[in-house]
Design a protein around this motif. Structure first.
Motif, mmCIF file in Angstrom:
data_model
loop_
_atom_site.group_PDB
_atom_site.id
_atom_site.type_symbol
_atom_site.label_atom_id
_atom_site.label_comp_id
_atom_site.label_asym_id
_atom_site.label_seq_id
_atom_site.Cartn_x
_atom_site.Cartn_y
_atom_site.Cartn_z
ATOM 1 N N ILE A 197 0.830 -1.207 0.000
ATOM 2 C CA ILE A 197 0.000 0.000 0.000
ATOM 3 C C ILE A 197 0.861 1.253 0.000
ATOM 4 O O ILE A 197 1.870 1.346 0.716
ATOM 5 N N LEU A 198 0.444 2.225 -0.804
ATOM 6 C CA LEU A 198 1.059 3.552 -0.818
ATOM 7 C C LEU A 198 -0.002 4.579 -0.458
ATOM 8 O O LEU A 198 -1.151 4.474 -0.885
ATOM 9 N N VAL A 199 0.391 5.579 0.323
ATOM 10 C CA VAL A 199 -0.553 6.586 0.801
ATOM 11 C C VAL A 199 -0.136 7.973 0.319
ATOM 12 O O VAL A 199 1.002 8.395 0.536
ATOM 13 N N ILE A 200 -1.064 8.652 -0.355
ATOM 14 C CA ILE A 200 -0.852 10.053 -0.733
ATOM 15 C C ILE A 200 -1.610 10.890 0.288
ATOM 16 O O ILE A 200 -2.838 10.961 0.270
ATOM 17 N N GLU A 201 -0.873 11.485 1.206
ATOM 18 C CA GLU A 201 -1.480 12.225 2.302
ATOM 19 C C GLU A 201 -1.851 13.641 1.871
ATOM 20 O O GLU A 201 -1.351 14.160 0.875
ATOM 21 N N GLY A 202 -2.711 14.263 2.675
ATOM 22 C CA GLY A 202 -3.089 15.647 2.437
ATOM 23 C C GLY A 202 -2.038 16.613 2.963
ATOM 24 O O GLY A 202 -0.882 16.242 3.190
ATOM 25 N N SER A 203 -2.425 17.844 3.174
ATOM 26 C CA SER A 203 -1.493 18.879 3.622
ATOM 27 C C SER A 203 -0.933 18.546 4.996
ATOM 28 O O SER A 203 -1.655 18.095 5.892
ATOM 29 N N VAL A 204 0.352 18.805 5.167
ATOM 30 C CA VAL A 204 1.027 18.535 6.431
ATOM 31 C C VAL A 204 0.417 19.413 7.529
ATOM 32 O O VAL A 204 0.251 20.617 7.367
ATOM 33 N N THR B 44 -5.773 15.443 7.320
ATOM 34 C CA THR B 44 -4.651 14.541 7.054
ATOM 35 C C THR B 44 -4.367 13.669 8.265
ATOM 36 O O THR B 44 -4.241 12.439 8.153
ATOM 37 N N LEU B 45 -4.274 14.290 9.429
ATOM 38 C CA LEU B 45 -3.938 13.558 10.644
ATOM 39 C C LEU B 45 -5.010 12.516 10.957
ATOM 40 O O LEU B 45 -4.700 11.367 11.301
ATOM 41 N N VAL C 171 -3.422 2.140 -3.710
ATOM 42 C CA VAL C 171 -3.086 3.546 -3.477
ATOM 43 C C VAL C 171 -4.230 4.183 -2.690
ATOM 44 O O VAL C 171 -5.392 4.118 -3.108
ATOM 45 N N VAL C 172 -3.885 4.772 -1.561
ATOM 46 C CA VAL C 172 -4.837 5.523 -0.742
ATOM 47 C C VAL C 172 -4.588 7.004 -0.996
ATOM 48 O O VAL C 172 -3.503 7.509 -0.704
ATOM 49 N N ALA C 173 -5.570 7.704 -1.538
ATOM 50 C CA ALA C 173 -5.452 9.153 -1.765
ATOM 51 C C ALA C 173 -6.382 9.863 -0.787
ATOM 52 O O ALA C 173 -7.586 9.589 -0.770
ATOM 53 N N GLU C 174 -5.846 10.769 0.006
ATOM 54 C CA GLU C 174 -6.638 11.347 1.090
ATOM 55 C C GLU C 174 -7.579 12.460 0.648
ATOM 56 O O GLU C 174 -8.214 13.093 1.489
ATOM 57 N N ASN C 175 -7.681 12.710 -0.646
ATOM 58 C CA ASN C 175 -8.854 13.401 -1.204
ATOM 59 C C ASN C 175 -8.985 13.040 -2.677
ATOM 60 O O ASN C 175 -8.084 12.444 -3.282
ATOM 61 N N ASP C 176 -10.127 13.384 -3.253
ATOM 62 C CA ASP C 176 -10.414 12.986 -4.634
ATOM 63 C C ASP C 176 -9.434 13.581 -5.624
ATOM 64 O O ASP C 176 -8.988 12.899 -6.555
ATOM 65 N N ASN C 177 -9.123 14.858 -5.466
ATOM 66 C CA ASN C 177 -8.277 15.510 -6.468
ATOM 67 C C ASN C 177 -6.894 14.891 -6.548
ATOM 68 O O ASN C 177 -6.326 14.744 -7.636
#
Length: 266
Positions: A137-144, A149-150, A198-204
């Motif tokens: 699994i790979l994770v694309i996180e949102g803004s730090v 994100t947290l 792939v986990v993307a933490e928002n649609d965009n």
């Protein structure tokens, strides 16, 4: 409290920015709800994901003696001082969408979603979808530093920790933007050969990742090489699911305006 029949109620909204379709819908909803016809004067500031600019916007609202201040915080930390300034000025503050790390007595209400539960829901969905299969699994996180994100990261990791056959290979921030998601996914594809999820933490960010996956000659979605899912469930995410590019999207409703309006009226 101002009388609706005689005066417009002034509301200052310090918006995160315009990084996603979700945020655009959220901004439009506030503009629709807090109209002059409804008895409001809305001062909405797009802070362009700049934390310093957002703090300055709130201080400007305080100097204008707004009736109410609404904040969609870019980062969760660092709010105590400016919230105390608003409280000293006698201006009620409503935190919207994301959460903050501050004492409850420094603001009057919070309107939003439980992003940790969103992450848990996503993890449980993936567990059902995978069955007993192994997963890289790979994770694309949102803004730090953003509470979304947290929360989403923590919730998903809670479920991932229950599955010994899941391996989170890497996680990087795509800053909740489509360009950021594409850039991170391009980097992942260069670094990892065996990608299952792939986990993307928002649609965009998912849309950007899908573009990168296709450009690399791979496929994603229910019939593809890579499972990919995201959070928010904006209209374009449904289009991506219908097209077979996206496996799932976890709902996060952007229509907070009516809830904030209800709080102000009470």
């Amino acid at each position: 409290m101002p009388v609706y029949a005689d005066d417009l109620v002034t509301v200052g909204y310090a918006q995160v920015g315009h990084e996603s379709d979700w945020r655009t819908a959220n901004t439009q909803n506030y503009q629709d709800v807090f109209s002059e016809d409804a008895g409001y004067s809305l001062d909405l500031v797009d802070c362009d994901n700049d934390n310093a600019a957002q703090l300055e916007a709130v201080r400007t609202f305080i100097s204008k003696d707004m009736d109410y201040i609404v904040i969609a915080p870019i980062q969760s930390a660092g709010w105590d001082t400016v919230l105390q300034e608003a409280q000293d000025a006698g201006i009620p503050v409503i935190i919207a969408d994301r959460e903050i790390e501050a004492s409850d007595d420094l603001y009057d209400a919070w309107v939003g979603t439980n992003t940790t539960n969103e992450g848990i829901t996503a993890g449980n969905w993936l567990a059902e979808y995978l069955g007993d299969a192994d997963a890289n699994i790979l994770v694309i996180e949102g803004s730090v530093g953003a509470s979304a994100t947290l929360g989403r990261t923590d919730g998903f990791n809670q479920v991932a920790g229950e599955h010994d056959n899941w391996k989170i290979l890497d996680s990087q921030s795509g800053d909740f933007t489509q360009a950021g998601g594409q850039e991170v996914m391009e980097s992942f594809l260069k670094s990892y050969d065996d990608i299952d999820v792939v986990v993307a933490e928002n649609d965009n960010m998912a849309f950007g990742a899908i573009d990168a996956i296709k450009a690399a000659g791979k496929t994603c979605g229910p019939d593809g090489d890579i499972i990919i899912f995201s959070f928010d469930a904006v209209k374009a995410a449904f289009d991506a699911m219908i097209a077979g590019d996206l496996n799932a999207a976890l709902e996060c409703n952007p229509l907070h305006g009516p809830r904030v309006d209800e709080i102000i009226k009470k």
